[in-house]
Design an enzyme around this catalytic site. Sequence first.
Site, PDB file in Angstrom:
ATOM      1  N   GLY A  39       0.789  -1.234   0.000  1.00 17.21           N
ATOM      2  CA  GLY A  39       0.000   0.000   0.000  1.00 17.21           C
ATOM      3  C   GLY A  39       0.820   1.283   0.000  1.00 17.21           C
ATOM      4  O   GLY A  39       0.740   2.089  -0.926  1.00 17.21           O
ATOM      5  N   LYS A 184      -9.758   6.398   4.349  1.00 20.80           N
ATOM      6  CA  LYS A 184     -10.377   6.106   3.058  1.00 20.80           C
ATOM      7  C   LYS A 184     -10.935   4.678   2.986  1.00 20.80           C
ATOM      8  O   LYS A 184     -10.367   3.802   2.362  1.00 20.80           O
ATOM      9  CB  LYS A 184      -9.407   6.329   1.891  1.00 20.80           C
ATOM     10  N   SER A 223     -14.796   5.522  -0.870  1.00 15.34           N
ATOM     11  CA  SER A 223     -14.673   5.253  -2.302  1.00 15.34           C
ATOM     12  C   SER A 223     -15.762   4.281  -2.733  1.00 15.34           C
ATOM     13  O   SER A 223     -16.106   3.341  -2.021  1.00 15.34           O
ATOM     14  CB  SER A 223     -13.282   4.724  -2.635  1.00 15.34           C
ATOM     15  N   SER A 249      -7.694  -2.571 -15.584  1.00 18.85           N
ATOM     16  CA  SER A 249      -7.465  -3.338 -14.355  1.00 18.85           C
ATOM     17  C   SER A 249      -7.671  -2.418 -13.160  1.00 18.85           C
ATOM     18  O   SER A 249      -7.166  -1.301 -13.139  1.00 18.85           O
ATOM     19  CB  SER A 249      -6.028  -3.876 -14.346  1.00 18.85           C
ATOM     20  N   ASP A 255      -5.024   2.664  -3.776  1.00 22.63           N
ATOM     21  CA  ASP A 255      -3.747   3.309  -3.430  1.00 22.63           C
ATOM     22  C   ASP A 255      -3.532   4.576  -4.256  1.00 22.63           C
ATOM     23  O   ASP A 255      -3.071   5.603  -3.740  1.00 22.63           O
ATOM     24  CB  ASP A 255      -2.565   2.351  -3.686  1.00 22.63           C
ATOM     25  N   VAL A 279     -10.222  11.009  -6.967  1.00 24.20           N
ATOM     26  CA  VAL A 279     -10.991  10.233  -7.944  1.00 24.20           C
ATOM     27  C   VAL A 279     -10.226  10.151  -9.275  1.00 24.20           C
ATOM     28  O   VAL A 279     -10.140   9.088  -9.894  1.00 24.20           O
ATOM     29  CB  VAL A 279     -12.414  10.825  -8.135  1.00 24.20           C
TER      30      VAL A 279
HETATM   31  N1  LIG Z   1     -14.513   0.317 -12.288  1.00 22.57           N
HETATM   32  C1  LIG Z   1     -14.096   1.563 -12.061  1.00 22.57           C
HETATM   33  N2  LIG Z   1     -14.366   2.560 -12.953  1.00 22.57           N
HETATM   34  C2  LIG Z   1     -13.944   3.824 -12.730  1.00 22.57           C
HETATM   35  N3  LIG Z   1     -13.279   4.203 -11.634  1.00 22.57           N
HETATM   36  C3  LIG Z   1     -12.972   3.278 -10.724  1.00 22.57           C
HETATM   37  C4  LIG Z   1     -13.361   1.905 -10.876  1.00 22.57           C
HETATM   38  N4  LIG Z   1     -12.899   1.220  -9.807  1.00 22.57           N
HETATM   39  C5  LIG Z   1     -12.250   2.115  -9.033  1.00 22.57           C
HETATM   40  N5  LIG Z   1     -12.291   3.348  -9.566  1.00 22.57           N
HETATM   41  C6  LIG Z   1     -11.722   4.585  -9.019  1.00 22.57           C
HETATM   42  O1  LIG Z   1     -10.804   4.272  -7.971  1.00 22.57           O
HETATM   43  C7  LIG Z   1     -11.318   4.724  -6.703  1.00 22.57           C
HETATM   44  C8  LIG Z   1     -11.028   3.694  -5.636  1.00 22.57           C
HETATM   45  O2  LIG Z   1     -11.638   2.479  -5.998  1.00 22.57           O
HETATM   46  P1  LIG Z   1     -12.406   1.522  -4.975  1.00 22.57           P
HETATM   47  O3  LIG Z   1     -13.587   2.201  -4.424  1.00 22.57           O
HETATM   48  O4  LIG Z   1     -12.612   0.234  -5.688  1.00 22.57           O
HETATM   49  O5  LIG Z   1     -11.334   1.399  -3.798  1.00 22.57           O
HETATM   50  P2  LIG Z   1     -10.783   0.125  -3.022  1.00 22.57           P
HETATM   51  O6  LIG Z   1     -11.888  -0.866  -2.820  1.00 22.57           O
HETATM   52  O7  LIG Z   1     -10.095   0.630  -1.825  1.00 22.57           O
HETATM   53  O8  LIG Z   1      -9.728  -0.435  -4.058  1.00 22.57           O
HETATM   54  P3  LIG Z   1      -8.507  -1.410  -3.810  1.00 22.57           P
HETATM   55  O9  LIG Z   1      -9.028  -2.748  -4.167  1.00 22.57           O
HETATM   56  O10 LIG Z   1      -7.478  -0.907  -4.756  1.00 22.57           O
HETATM   57  O11 LIG Z   1      -8.105  -1.284  -2.365  1.00 22.57           O
HETATM   58  C9  LIG Z   1     -12.786   5.011  -6.936  1.00 22.57           C
HETATM   59  O12 LIG Z   1     -13.251   6.019  -6.059  1.00 22.57           O
HETATM   60  C10 LIG Z   1     -12.782   5.467  -8.390  1.00 22.57           C
HETATM   61  O13 LIG Z   1     -12.355   6.811  -8.466  1.00 22.57           O
HETATM   62 MG   LIG Z   2      -8.634  -0.308  -0.594  1.00 21.00          MG
END
Ligand SMILES: Nc1ncnc2c1ncn2[C@@H]1O[C@H](COP(=O)(O)OP(=O)(O)OP(=O)(O)O)[C@@H](O)[C@H]1O
Ligand SMILES: [Mg+2]
Length: 306
Positions: A39, A184, A223, A249, A255, A279
């Site tokens: 991370g 977050k 998020s 992907s 992160d 974002v």
């Molecule tokens: N399928 C998607 N399309 C567009 N934007 C995305 C997508 N997935 C993630 N994002 C962007 O990345 C940000 C973080 O994604 P997410 O909410 O999935 O966080 P997370 O679950 O903490 O991810 P990680 O698995 O990397 O820890 C989202 O707020 C968005 O801005």
């Molecule tokens: Mg995460």
Amino acid sequence: MKVVTLTINPALDKSAQVEEMTPFDKLECNNITYHPGGGGINISRVLHRLGIESNCLFPYGGKTGEHLVELLQEQNISVLATPISILTRENFAVFDIKTGLQFRFGMPTEPFLEKEMTQIEELINKSVTTNDILVISGSLPKGLPVNYYSKIIKNLNSKGVKVVVDTSGPVFNEVLENELYLIKPNQKELARLAGKESQTKEEQEAFALKMVTDKIAKYVVVSLGKDGAFIAHKNGIDYIAAPKITVKSTIGAGDSMVAGLIYGTVKGKDAKEMLRWGVACGVSATLSEGSDLAHIKNIEKVLKLI
Ligand SMILES: Nc1ncnc2c1ncn2[C@@H]1O[C@H](COP(=O)(O)OP(=O)(O)OP(=O)(O)O)[C@@H](O)[C@H]1O
Ligand SMILES: [Mg+2]
């Protein structure tokens, strides 16, 4: 204002390609590449691409640990690594050319020695001071006490360090004992913090705002994957929707988003603008292949779409 990222459970990420994933045969691997993983390390790498130099703090051990340090130094990341007796884990990912599917294998980490835990705490204490940002991101290795992060933060609170946390599970609940700068959680992590399986939009907003008024965190960024994110702050809630794009992907989206939020903080942006950067970086990570993170070219493009 200095930024220090902590990765307590780093990894050397190895990836390879095979023509076709089949059982029993000895598969020939090609295109072997190594990437730094974890991370805080990812966040330091994206910050570097954004023109913000951070100190990347982590424990490392053995040949894999040395390789990890070298990879980061090659990328001009400022490394604050402390040697420990535990071999740095090597994760492995295989890309199956025939199906286009990626198979990812995560390795466990052995527990550290007591004195190594103290050594890391001391390095952190030495490295951050008033107004600096300490970013704690990722899981704890097996065997470390669940309050390990919380203990680190307690030691710093009197110093006025801005602490940013992105983690999950009981460790996350534990850190909420402290006054944090920013957290977050994703939707699932937010629900878990509230002791629930899931939450409605109204419940999410109310819970995030309550954490702000209870002074658990100055900013709570939730998020929402493809839907973007919202930020709770002292004046209420702001949403930023993610633009419609073709995802390659989603690895490293979280992160990359945290790196964008820190960029906003360092540049003195207000809550909504900070979230816009978060974002934009999260979305940009999804435009990169595999575990590659957000690139500045994409970040600039995505910012125009938000
Ligand atoms: N399928 C998607 N399309 C567009 N934007 C995305 C997508 N997935 C993630 N994002 C962007 O990345 C940000 C973080 O994604 P997410 O909410 O999935 O966080 P997370 O679950 O903490 O991810 P990680 O698995 O990397 O820890 C989202 O707020 C968005 O801005
Ligand atoms: Mg995460």
